[in-house]
Design an enzyme around this catalytic site. Structure first.
Site, PDB file in Angstrom:
ATOM      1  N   ASP A 114      12.729  11.513  16.083  1.00 11.34           N
ATOM      2  CA  ASP A 114      12.444  12.814  15.813  1.00 11.34           C
ATOM      3  C   ASP A 114      12.948  13.603  16.762  1.00 11.34           C
ATOM      4  O   ASP A 114      12.687  13.511  17.910  1.00 11.34           O
ATOM      5  CB  ASP A 114      10.847  13.055  15.784  1.00 11.34           C
ATOM      6  CG  ASP A 114      10.229  14.453  15.171  1.00 11.34           C
ATOM      7  OD1 ASP A 114       9.457  14.185  14.410  1.00 11.34           O
ATOM      8  OD2 ASP A 114      10.885  15.406  15.580  1.00 11.34           O
ATOM      9  N   GLU A 148       0.758  -1.156   0.160  1.00 13.51           N
ATOM     10  CA  GLU A 148       0.050  -0.063  -0.095  1.00 13.51           C
ATOM     11  C   GLU A 148       0.735   1.259   0.002  1.00 13.51           C
ATOM     12  O   GLU A 148       1.747   1.355   0.692  1.00 13.51           O
ATOM     13  CB  GLU A 148      -1.092   0.124   1.198  1.00 13.51           C
ATOM     14  CG  GLU A 148      -1.648   1.321   1.377  1.00 13.51           C
ATOM     15  CD  GLU A 148      -2.294   1.866   2.653  1.00 13.51           C
ATOM     16  OE1 GLU A 148      -2.112   0.919   3.450  1.00 13.51           O
ATOM     17  OE2 GLU A 148      -2.923   2.872   2.695  1.00 13.51           O
ATOM     18  N   ASP A 176      11.258   5.496  13.863  1.00 12.37           N
ATOM     19  CA  ASP A 176      11.126   7.015  13.611  1.00 12.37           C
ATOM     20  C   ASP A 176      11.797   7.654  14.922  1.00 12.37           C
ATOM     21  O   ASP A 176      11.215   7.697  15.819  1.00 12.37           O
ATOM     22  CB  ASP A 176       9.734   7.302  13.422  1.00 12.37           C
ATOM     23  CG  ASP A 176       9.552   8.885  13.183  1.00 12.37           C
ATOM     24  OD1 ASP A 176      10.369   9.570  13.017  1.00 12.37           O
ATOM     25  OD2 ASP A 176       8.318   9.057  13.122  1.00 12.37           O
TER      26      ASP A 176
END
Ligand SMILES: [Zn+2]
Lengths: 431, 494
Positions: A123, A58, A121
């Site tokens: 950050d 996807e 991830d």
């Protein structure tokens, strides 16, 4: 963008918007590395057409007019290019590989994610309580060093502990990094296993309603012991000194650190440094504090105890400052979306480029190529007889992606196939 | 498995000398049994699994769980390893497992619940094997693990010694097994095993955990398969009703009926947050008002709650937009957040209706990270922060410490229930008794909210009898008028 803008005196890529629909159109038409992207996502799958891993992946796109479309898919690089040039997405997010073509998600019973890379991830905005140079969305070379810390620790654990080999690190386009672990074992992990791995990595816990703390116990797990060995020099170089975050460079800052020591000792040192603090360097101060740490013996005299600092203190200090802080939600689930490598960040116009984990400390997020710069470079070399990509500084990133990540992974697929073939032949021989 | 009306005794009895061990439930039993037996077995096992669930919700660690669980298992699902009881114990264990496996294969949620509790029961059983019991268990099921040669162990001894070993055997002499890290997931999550190049080095004392993970993997596959045969079994006239009955004993229903709840509007939410929201939702509301944003799971938890509380989709869009656009543009909001709100109402994406999270999920699944305010405050706040939050409620000091005490005992849902009771006391106003209905309070935030609203409406009515009377008359008039026009209509039609 027309060439005229660039021909005007003084015009260059540095001024003007770094991201706009025209720049994006140019990027999708001439530069986005569709072939490399699709080779990666196909994962050596044999099935042509809709059965392949690539076809069942996807993609979700965010378009210019705020429309967010999910379950986009394609079977090859050509189709991908058609999709991107038609939709001109401002954001491209990669989802899971599903058990059927995602386009059919409404009509297929039991539609479910089957595999997905293990992703991290990290950050910089999650470091706002420790970084002093920037806050929120801003980043500079100083606080980028928190990413150096994170990458070094994650790399070592992923490779040495888990034995993963096919790992690629991507600049997120703004203030952080993404890590894609692409080994087959990693892609097939269940959600439970992902959660366990995330817990294995987590040290700094707490939030607004739980005091922030590192939960360590002695003896330190071998993986954390190694993390400390990696982090302490970086802590010294980038956190305590004046040129870094200045944790031990001014009384105002070191007072907060001294408060984490047992009260009596902290008070004594505070008084001492108030008078003579300028005589010693941040490094000397750190060495002095470390010197106070002693491992606890069960039958230690009371008097001694009051003047000693538990050994864990130095670990807790270094870890609470620079141990990687992962966004757990991104890693926990197979069908979480994450921004695609080589997409451009709509706020900064910077391309999400791969970078060499070994050279992360010299990576400069403030000079990563922007869409406008790419357009400028194409224009400068419009007459050259080379591939469009090779006219730009994106070439370097794409070549690195191929050489350091894609080709080794493809070679490993080849080896695995030969092994399978040999194994099959051996079986036949047996019977 | 056959279900007959008569119990066949011949097959159930085995030689008394036969020794049995903990089962991996690899083969379904093939025997006849009565329907009564069938149901008793299933319900007894279900009681055990629900006890485990309740203990886990309270946050009991495996070690503590064991002590609490032992008497329950002994009573309802004993498993004698030898002696005259052994065969019938083993039979009950096996039959009840396979009935529930089938009944709980119906949905993803039920499968997950069953898998979790069964693994805990299995772990409990393994931990109670005495003497050479564990070795015999491994042998009988043909489970083999690669032993690490002494020389290889010695090469890693400093690393291995850093891992706590339950039995305090020094690393230099302990026996280690090498397994692919995927089999040691539980140990990895607790950082209780040494990892090298994709392999976990598991000391003998922790081998249980590896066996449990194999059990989990195989049961998970079996459950997926069972869901395929459920339809056929449910169609059987004798089995079908039983399977449905079993399922009725399942997780407390998390739906809240919305019969006579009036809808709410964005303008009311501030006041309702103070008056009628449980702590978890108050926290989210106050954080939203303060920061003008909520992270994903916070929006999800609060958004679904508001939806179930009767906020329409348009109003929810308006509500979140009003806050979020204090720190971002309208464009940004509609680009990044509006989709998810519509999704919550089933208007985008898969168009499934999402139900609001119950306390079970909030306690077990929703631990908040940095910058996040979702989850259950009783579970996820430390004592200091919880005390600070409680001190801002209407509860007096004694009540606060009682609630705090419940949370410390890890009775999070009871703590929440007590909070409700203290904040909604029985009282008599103008001769009218106002009593809150505690149905579902402590199980679902929306039940809390609804009960509180009804209570306050009743209270208001009791305090303002004239208003209530007027309203009543108004309604009666309306009905009369409606009747009248109906009558007129009929007359005209004639
Ligand atoms: Zn900075």
């Amino acid at each position: 963008m027309s060439a005229m803008d660039l021909d005007q005196p003084g015009a260059g890529w540095a001024s003007g918007p770094q991201f706009d629909p025209d720049l994006l159109r140019l990027y999708y038409a001439r530069l986005f590395p569709y072939d490399q992207w699709c080779k990666w996502m196909a994962y050596n799958s044999d099935e042509p057409g809709t059965g392949s891993q690539l076809a069942r992946r996807e993609l979700s796109l965010t378009l210019a007019d705020d429309v967010y479309i999910r379950y986009q898919c394609f079977t090859n690089a050509k189709e991908m290019k058609t999709l991107m040039t038609k939709r001109q997405p401002h954001k491209i997010d990669i989802g899971a590989v599903f058990n059927c073509v995602p386009r059919d998600h409404l009509s297929v019973k039991n539609f479910r994610p089957e595999s997905r890379e293990l992703v991290f991830d990290i950050d910089l905005s999650d470091y706002d309580d420790v970084r002093t140079c920037c806050q929120g969305a801003t980043v500079c070379k100083k606080c980028w060093q928190y990413m150096t810390c994170a990458v070094k620790v994650c790399e070592s654990a992923l490779r040495e502990d888990f034995g993963f080999e096919h790992i690629v690190w991507i600049y997120s386009g703004r203030r952080g990094v993404h890590c894609w672990v692409c080994d087959e074992t990693a892609r097939e992990l269940t959600n439970d296993a992902r959660l366990a791995i995330i817990k294995y990595f987590s040290v700094v816990s707490g939030n607004e309603n739980q005091a922030k703390k590192t939960q360590l116990s002695s003896p330190l797990h071998p993986s954390l012991e190694r993390a400390y060995r990696l982090l302490e020099p970086l802590f010294v170089e980038h956190v305590i000194g004046e040129n870094g975050q200045g944790l031990l460079a001014s009384s105002e800052r070191w007072e907060t650190l001294l408060k984490t020591l047992p009260e009596e000792i902290g008070g004594q040192i505070s008084k001492h440094w108030e008078k003579n603090g300028n005589d010693t360097s941040p490094l000397e101060k750190w060495e002095a504090l470390k010197g106070l740490c002693v491992s606890e013996k069960p039958n230690q005299a009371k008097k001694q105890k009051r003047t000693s600092v538990p050994e864990l203190w130095k670990y807790e200090t270094v870890f609470s400052q620079c141990y990687p802080r992962l966004d757990e939600n991104v890693s926990k689930h197979r069908n979480h979306l994450l921004k695609s490598p080589f997409a451009a960040h709509p706020k900064t116009g910077r391309v999400c480029v791969p970078f060499d984990a070994k050279k992360v400390s010299t990576f400069d997020p403030t000079t990563v190529v922007t869409l406008r710069q790419l357009a400028y470079e194409l224009d400068q070399h419009s007459g050259d007889d080379v591939l469009d990509l090779d006219k730009t500084s994106l070439a370097h990133s794409v070549r690195f992606f191929e050489k350091d990540f894609l080709h080794p992974m493809m070679r490993a697929w080849g080896r695995a196939r030969r092994d399978d073939a040999e194994y099959a032949a051996a079986l036949k021989g047996d019977f | 498995m056959l279900v007959g009306n008569r119990r066949s005794t011949a097959r159930a009895s085995a030689a008394p000398s036969q020794r049995v061990t903990v089962s991996l439930y690899e083969k379904p039993p093939r025997e006849e049994m009565t329907l009564e037996e069938f149901e008793v077995f299933a319900v007894d096992r279900l009681k055990v699994l629900r006890t485990i669930d309740a203990l886990r919700q309270k946050g009991f660690k495996p070690k503590e769980l064991e002590a609490e669980l032992a008497p329950v298992v002994r009573e309802l699902l004993p498993l004698a390893s030898a002696g005259p009881q052994a065969p019938s114990d083993a039979r009950k264990d096996s039959v009840s497992h396979f009935i529930l496996r089938l009944a709980y294969s119906r949905s993803e949620e039920l499968r997950r619940w069953f898998l979790t509790q069964e693994c805990a029961l299995f772990r409990h059983r393994l931990s109670r094997l005495r003497g050479d019991g564990f070795a015999r268990f491994l042998r009988e099921h043909g489970l083999r693990f690669e032993e690490v040669p002494d020389s290889e162990r010695d090469a890693r001894v400093t690393s291995l010694a850093r891992i706590k070993n339950y039995e305090n055997v020094p690393a230099q002499t302990a026996t280690y097994y090498r397994v692919p890290f995927l089999e040691a997931i539980d140990l990895i999550g607790r950082r209780e095993v040494y990892l090298e190049k994709g392999y976990a080095y598991v000391p003998q004392a922790k081998l249980h955990s590896i066996v449990v993970s194999r059990f989990r993997a195989s049961l998970s596959r079996s459950l997926a398969k069972a869901s395929g045969s459920l339809a056929a079994a449910a169609a059987d006239p004798r089995l079908g009703p039983l399977l449905t009955n079993v399922e009725k004993h399942d997780l407390e229903r998390q739906d809240v009926d919305d019969d006579d709840i009036e809808g709410i509007t964005p303008e009311q939410i501030d006041a309702l947050a103070d008056q009628s929201m449980p702590l978890c939702m108050q926290q989210l509301h106050y954080a939203l008002k303060r920061d003008h944003k909520l992270k994903h799971w916070g929006r999800q938890q609060y958004g679904l709650f508001l939806k179930a509380a009767g906020l329409s989709m348009e109003d929810q869009l308006r509500f979140f937009q009003a806050e979020f656009t204090k720190i971002m543009t309208h464009d940004q909001f509609s680009k990044e957040y509006a989709y998810n709100i519509r999704h919550r109402y089933g208007k985008e994406g898969k168009r499934t209706e999402y139900s609001p999270y119950g306390c079970y999920k909030l306690v077990m699944d929703m631990a908040p990270g940095p910058g996040e305010y979702h989850g259950c405050p009783y579970r996820h706040f430390d004592a200091d922060h919880l005390a600070a939050v409680l001190s801002k409620t209407s509860l007096d000091a004694g009540e606060q410490s009682l609630v705090l005490g419940k949370a410390k005992e890890r009775n999070y849902q009871i703590a929440c229930q007590r909070h409700f009771e203290f904040a909604h006391k029985k009282q008599t106003v103008n001769g009218k008794k106002v009593v809150a209905n505690l149905d579902g309070v402590g199980n679902h935030p929306n039940a809390w909210f609804k009960a509180s609203r009804v209570y306050h409406q009743d209270l208001h009515a009791a305090e303002h009898p004239e208003e209530a009377k007027a309203k009543e008359e108004e309604r009666a008039k309306g009905i009369a008028a409606a009747n009248q026009s109906q009558v007129e209509g009929m007359v005209l039609a004639n």
